[in-house]
Design a protein around this motif. Structure first.
Motif, PDB file in Angstrom:
ATOM      1  N   VAL A 100      30.570  30.659  52.607  1.00 26.45           N
ATOM      2  CA  VAL A 100      29.546  31.226  51.721  1.00 26.45           C
ATOM      3  C   VAL A 100      28.533  30.162  51.318  1.00 26.45           C
ATOM      4  O   VAL A 100      27.322  30.415  51.309  1.00 26.45           O
ATOM      5  CB  VAL A 100      30.200  31.883  50.488  1.00 26.45           C
ATOM      6  CG1 VAL A 100      29.166  32.226  49.421  1.00 26.45           C
ATOM      7  CG2 VAL A 100      30.969  33.125  50.902  1.00 26.45           C
ATOM      8  N   ASN A 101      28.987  28.965  50.987  1.00 27.92           N
ATOM      9  CA  ASN A 101      28.048  27.906  50.607  1.00 27.92           C
ATOM     10  C   ASN A 101      27.159  27.502  51.772  1.00 27.92           C
ATOM     11  O   ASN A 101      25.971  27.232  51.594  1.00 27.92           O
ATOM     12  CB  ASN A 101      28.802  26.698  50.047  1.00 27.92           C
ATOM     13  CG  ASN A 101      29.335  26.964  48.663  1.00 27.92           C
ATOM     14  OD1 ASN A 101      28.603  27.378  47.780  1.00 27.92           O
ATOM     15  ND2 ASN A 101      30.629  26.771  48.466  1.00 27.92           N
ATOM     16  N   PHE A 102      27.721  27.465  52.976  1.00 24.13           N
ATOM     17  CA  PHE A 102      26.926  27.178  54.171  1.00 24.13           C
ATOM     18  C   PHE A 102      25.870  28.262  54.357  1.00 24.13           C
ATOM     19  O   PHE A 102      24.708  27.971  54.629  1.00 24.13           O
ATOM     20  CB  PHE A 102      27.835  27.095  55.403  1.00 24.13           C
ATOM     21  CG  PHE A 102      27.097  26.841  56.679  1.00 24.13           C
ATOM     22  CD1 PHE A 102      26.774  25.549  57.070  1.00 24.13           C
ATOM     23  CD2 PHE A 102      26.724  27.890  57.508  1.00 24.13           C
ATOM     24  CE1 PHE A 102      26.087  25.315  58.253  1.00 24.13           C
ATOM     25  CE2 PHE A 102      26.037  27.670  58.693  1.00 24.13           C
ATOM     26  CZ  PHE A 102      25.722  26.375  59.069  1.00 24.13           C
ATOM     27  N   ALA A 103      26.287  29.515  54.212  1.00 29.62           N
ATOM     28  CA  ALA A 103      25.360  30.638  54.380  1.00 29.62           C
ATOM     29  C   ALA A 103      24.243  30.577  53.339  1.00 29.62           C
ATOM     30  O   ALA A 103      23.072  30.799  53.673  1.00 29.62           O
ATOM     31  CB  ALA A 103      26.117  31.953  54.275  1.00 29.62           C
ATOM     32  N   ASP A 104      24.590  30.286  52.104  1.00 28.58           N
ATOM     33  CA  ASP A 104      23.569  30.182  51.050  1.00 28.58           C
ATOM     34  C   ASP A 104      22.596  29.032  51.338  1.00 28.58           C
ATOM     35  O   ASP A 104      21.386  29.178  51.179  1.00 28.58           O
ATOM     36  CB  ASP A 104      24.211  29.983  49.691  1.00 28.58           C
ATOM     37  CG  ASP A 104      24.922  31.232  49.184  1.00 28.58           C
ATOM     38  OD1 ASP A 104      24.669  32.333  49.720  1.00 28.58           O
ATOM     39  OD2 ASP A 104      25.757  31.093  48.252  1.00 28.58           O
ATOM     40  N   LYS A 105      23.137  27.912  51.760  1.00 31.14           N
ATOM     41  CA  LYS A 105      22.326  26.721  52.039  1.00 31.14           C
ATOM     42  C   LYS A 105      21.324  26.972  53.177  1.00 31.14           C
ATOM     43  O   LYS A 105      20.209  26.477  53.161  1.00 31.14           O
ATOM     44  CB  LYS A 105      23.253  25.558  52.404  1.00 31.14           C
ATOM     45  CG  LYS A 105      22.568  24.265  52.721  1.00 31.14           C
ATOM     46  CD  LYS A 105      23.602  23.196  53.038  1.00 31.14           C
ATOM     47  CE  LYS A 105      22.971  21.912  53.513  1.00 31.14           C
ATOM     48  NZ  LYS A 105      24.007  20.924  53.885  1.00 31.14           N
TER      49      LYS A 105
END
Length: 112
Positions: A100-105
């Motif tokens: 999720v953090n990768f996707a948000d970034k």
């Protein structure tokens, strides 16, 4: 051109019961655009997350209704187990947070 792949043999499958359908789709597209397998992308994302200084943890949203399988190599799995023990959180939460953090970034959380 893609190198010859050995497949997912030796990788551990982690099943996330609630995951974003949009992120799932966009991760598949990203793997295709980079000409790598999805499980290789998972490994890269998780390795990057574990190496970072800030480890924001995320949980599923009410709109996350799709199940998702993450395939992780033995080295990443070992690191996740250590991090899980250190932070006292389930391993699945670390996998979920990394994706999720990768996707948000990389703006993969919105439909393209």
């Amino acid at each position: 051109m893609k190198d010859q792949s050995k497949g997912v043999k030796g990788y551990k499958q982690i099943h996330l019961k609630k995951f974003s359908k949009t992120i799932s789709h966009n991760l598949k597209l990203l793997a295709l655009s980079r000409e790598i397998n999805l499980y290789e992308l998972h490994g890269q994302i998780i390795a990057e997350y574990i190496k970072s200084d800030i480890l924001p943890l995320s949980g599923p949203l009410a709109t996350d209704k799709t199940s998702y399988n993450v395939f992780v190599g033995q080295e990443e799995m070992k690191r996740v187990e250590e991090l899980s023990n250190r932070l006292h959180v389930p391993e699945s939460e670390i996998f979920f947070s990394a994706l999720v953090n990768f996707a948000d970034k990389h703006n993969l959380s919105q439909e393209l």
